[in-house]
Design an enzyme around this catalytic site. Sequence first.
Site, PDB file in Angstrom:
ATOM      1  N   SER A 142       0.847  -1.204   0.000  1.00  0.00           N
ATOM      2  CA  SER A 142       0.000   0.000   0.000  1.00  0.00           C
ATOM      3  C   SER A 142       0.874   1.241   0.000  1.00  0.00           C
ATOM      4  O   SER A 142       1.999   1.215   0.523  1.00  0.00           O
ATOM      5  CB  SER A 142      -0.885   0.011   1.250  1.00  0.00           C
ATOM      6  OG  SER A 142      -1.548   1.248   1.374  1.00  0.00           O
ATOM      7  N   TYR A 157      -1.144  -0.865  10.308  1.00  0.00           N
ATOM      8  CA  TYR A 157      -1.370  -1.219   8.898  1.00  0.00           C
ATOM      9  C   TYR A 157      -0.167  -0.773   8.055  1.00  0.00           C
ATOM     10  O   TYR A 157       0.322  -1.545   7.224  1.00  0.00           O
ATOM     11  CB  TYR A 157      -2.661  -0.554   8.412  1.00  0.00           C
ATOM     12  CG  TYR A 157      -3.027  -0.818   6.965  1.00  0.00           C
ATOM     13  CD1 TYR A 157      -3.519  -2.055   6.559  1.00  0.00           C
ATOM     14  CD2 TYR A 157      -2.894   0.179   6.008  1.00  0.00           C
ATOM     15  CE1 TYR A 157      -3.867  -2.293   5.233  1.00  0.00           C
ATOM     16  CE2 TYR A 157      -3.250  -0.043   4.681  1.00  0.00           C
ATOM     17  CZ  TYR A 157      -3.741  -1.278   4.300  1.00  0.00           C
ATOM     18  OH  TYR A 157      -4.087  -1.506   2.982  1.00  0.00           O
TER      19      TYR A 157
HETATM   20  P1  NAD Z   1     -11.693  -5.851   0.522  1.00  0.00           P
HETATM   21  O1  NAD Z   1     -12.029  -5.656   1.969  1.00  0.00           O
HETATM   22  O2  NAD Z   1     -12.695  -5.506  -0.510  1.00  0.00           O
HETATM   23  O3  NAD Z   1     -11.179  -7.351   0.263  1.00  0.00           O
HETATM   24  C1  NAD Z   1     -10.316  -8.008   1.164  1.00  0.00           C
HETATM   25  C2  NAD Z   1     -10.667  -9.472   1.167  1.00  0.00           C
HETATM   26  O4  NAD Z   1      -9.759 -10.175   2.022  1.00  0.00           O
HETATM   27  C3  NAD Z   1     -12.082  -9.772   1.674  1.00  0.00           C
HETATM   28  O5  NAD Z   1     -12.773 -10.553   0.712  1.00  0.00           O
HETATM   29  C4  NAD Z   1     -11.848 -10.530   2.964  1.00  0.00           C
HETATM   30  O6  NAD Z   1     -12.848 -11.511   3.246  1.00  0.00           O
HETATM   31  C5  NAD Z   1     -10.505 -11.171   2.687  1.00  0.00           C
HETATM   32  N1  NAD Z   1      -9.815 -11.587   3.915  1.00  0.00           N
HETATM   33  C6  NAD Z   1      -9.736 -10.934   5.100  1.00  0.00           C
HETATM   34  N2  NAD Z   1      -9.069 -11.664   5.994  1.00  0.00           N
HETATM   35  C7  NAD Z   1      -8.697 -12.802   5.368  1.00  0.00           C
HETATM   36  C8  NAD Z   1      -7.989 -13.965   5.762  1.00  0.00           C
HETATM   37  N3  NAD Z   1      -7.509 -14.102   7.023  1.00  0.00           N
HETATM   38  N4  NAD Z   1      -7.792 -14.952   4.860  1.00  0.00           N
HETATM   39  C9  NAD Z   1      -8.277 -14.830   3.607  1.00  0.00           C
HETATM   40  N5  NAD Z   1      -8.957 -13.769   3.157  1.00  0.00           N
HETATM   41  C10 NAD Z   1      -9.181 -12.766   4.041  1.00  0.00           C
HETATM   42  O7  NAD Z   1     -10.357  -4.998   0.321  1.00  0.00           O
HETATM   43  P2  NAD Z   1      -9.610  -4.460  -1.000  1.00  0.00           P
HETATM   44  O8  NAD Z   1      -9.705  -2.986  -0.989  1.00  0.00           O
HETATM   45  O9  NAD Z   1      -9.979  -5.223  -2.205  1.00  0.00           O
HETATM   46  O10 NAD Z   1      -8.111  -4.793  -0.578  1.00  0.00           O
HETATM   47  C11 NAD Z   1      -7.348  -5.814  -1.166  1.00  0.00           C
HETATM   48  C12 NAD Z   1      -5.899  -5.622  -0.765  1.00  0.00           C
HETATM   49  O11 NAD Z   1      -5.418  -4.361  -1.235  1.00  0.00           O
HETATM   50  C13 NAD Z   1      -5.681  -5.595   0.758  1.00  0.00           C
HETATM   51  O12 NAD Z   1      -4.460  -6.246   1.064  1.00  0.00           O
HETATM   52  C14 NAD Z   1      -5.583  -4.110   1.066  1.00  0.00           C
HETATM   53  O13 NAD Z   1      -4.856  -3.857   2.254  1.00  0.00           O
HETATM   54  C15 NAD Z   1      -4.854  -3.625  -0.184  1.00  0.00           C
HETATM   55  N6  NAD Z   1      -5.010  -2.190  -0.442  1.00  0.00           N
HETATM   56  C16 NAD Z   1      -6.235  -1.639  -0.676  1.00  0.00           C
HETATM   57  C17 NAD Z   1      -6.330  -0.268  -0.927  1.00  0.00           C
HETATM   58  C18 NAD Z   1      -7.642   0.407  -1.193  1.00  0.00           C
HETATM   59  O14 NAD Z   1      -7.673   1.665  -1.224  1.00  0.00           O
HETATM   60  N7  NAD Z   1      -8.723  -0.305  -1.399  1.00  0.00           N
HETATM   61  C19 NAD Z   1      -5.180   0.524  -0.953  1.00  0.00           C
HETATM   62  C20 NAD Z   1      -3.958  -0.082  -0.717  1.00  0.00           C
HETATM   63  C21 NAD Z   1      -3.872  -1.441  -0.477  1.00  0.00           C
END
Ligand code: NAD
Length: 251
Positions: A142, A157
């Site tokens: 991130s 985080y």
């Molecule tokens: P999201 O919440 O839509 O999806 C995350 C998924 O991870 C969910 O389906 C959840 O059920 C699953 N999950 C949680 N704990 C878990 C576990 N122990 N085992 C397996 N699956 C698990 O989030 P997103 O925005 O799609 O994020 C995806 C990735 O991108 C994450 O790692 C997040 O930190 C990273 N990220 C997101 C953003 C953003 O702005 N959305 C920015 C930077 C990084």
Amino acid sequence: MKLLDGKTAMITGAASPRGLGKATAQLFAQHGARVAILDLQAHDAIDAAKDLPGDGHMGLACDVTDLQQCRDAVQVIEELFGRIDVLVNNAGITQPLKLMDIAPDNYDAVLDVNLRGTLYMSQAVIPLMRAAKAGAIVNMSSVSAQRGGGIFGGPHYSAAKAGILGLTKAMARELAPDGVRANAICPGFIATDITAGKLTDEMRAQVLAGIPMGRAGEASDVAGCALFLASELSAYVTGSEVDVNGGSLIH
Ligand code: NAD
């Protein structure tokens, strides 16, 4: 041109309907890959897999914080697909806490899913990739790792996502002789359910003001980068961190 024809990919945390993992799974499938979607609940993962274009995809339950579950999932996928070419360590959670409010269970939860999960799933897949002398691992970090938060997630985080960068680089160094590449993506602010309903209008306006491109990212923006890192287009790219942030961090 299909960039992943004949390839197989597994993506953790990819059942979230508007998430980065699901968008990545969609794009990989459009590019000819057979995709395994992993998430906490089997029915969510199975439904998400059914939603992908093309045949032969699968969905299965796997909590990435549990090493045995990671090993079992890899075994099931290998039995069905015969090989695993690409791993995307996408599962992640975040919490909007200030430094002094991080309790031990907050630390454990955020570090465990983001960082421990990335290590465990990689450890489960690497023997197969090493044996094949090929493979691509893409880890979801991130912008929060690079600039110390500032969007939503707390310091724990940022620390977990910064840990992913170090882990990715060390993995890249160790795995390069085996033909396995490892890279990280650093998304900026992408509108998904990870922050849905949790950002105030004021927080959102403040975040958008810091993005030179003037918009939040789309999940497909991150998926495009993941496709590049998973495919042979990036054959000589390893140990890198690729920014997908609309210019919100230019360094
Ligand atoms: P999201 O919440 O839509 O999806 C995350 C998924 O991870 C969910 O389906 C959840 O059920 C699953 N999950 C949680 N704990 C878990 C576990 N122990 N085992 C397996 N699956 C698990 O989030 P997103 O925005 O799609 O994020 C995806 C990735 O991108 C994450 O790692 C997040 O930190 C990273 N990220 C997101 C953003 C953003 O702005 N959305 C920015 C930077 C990084």
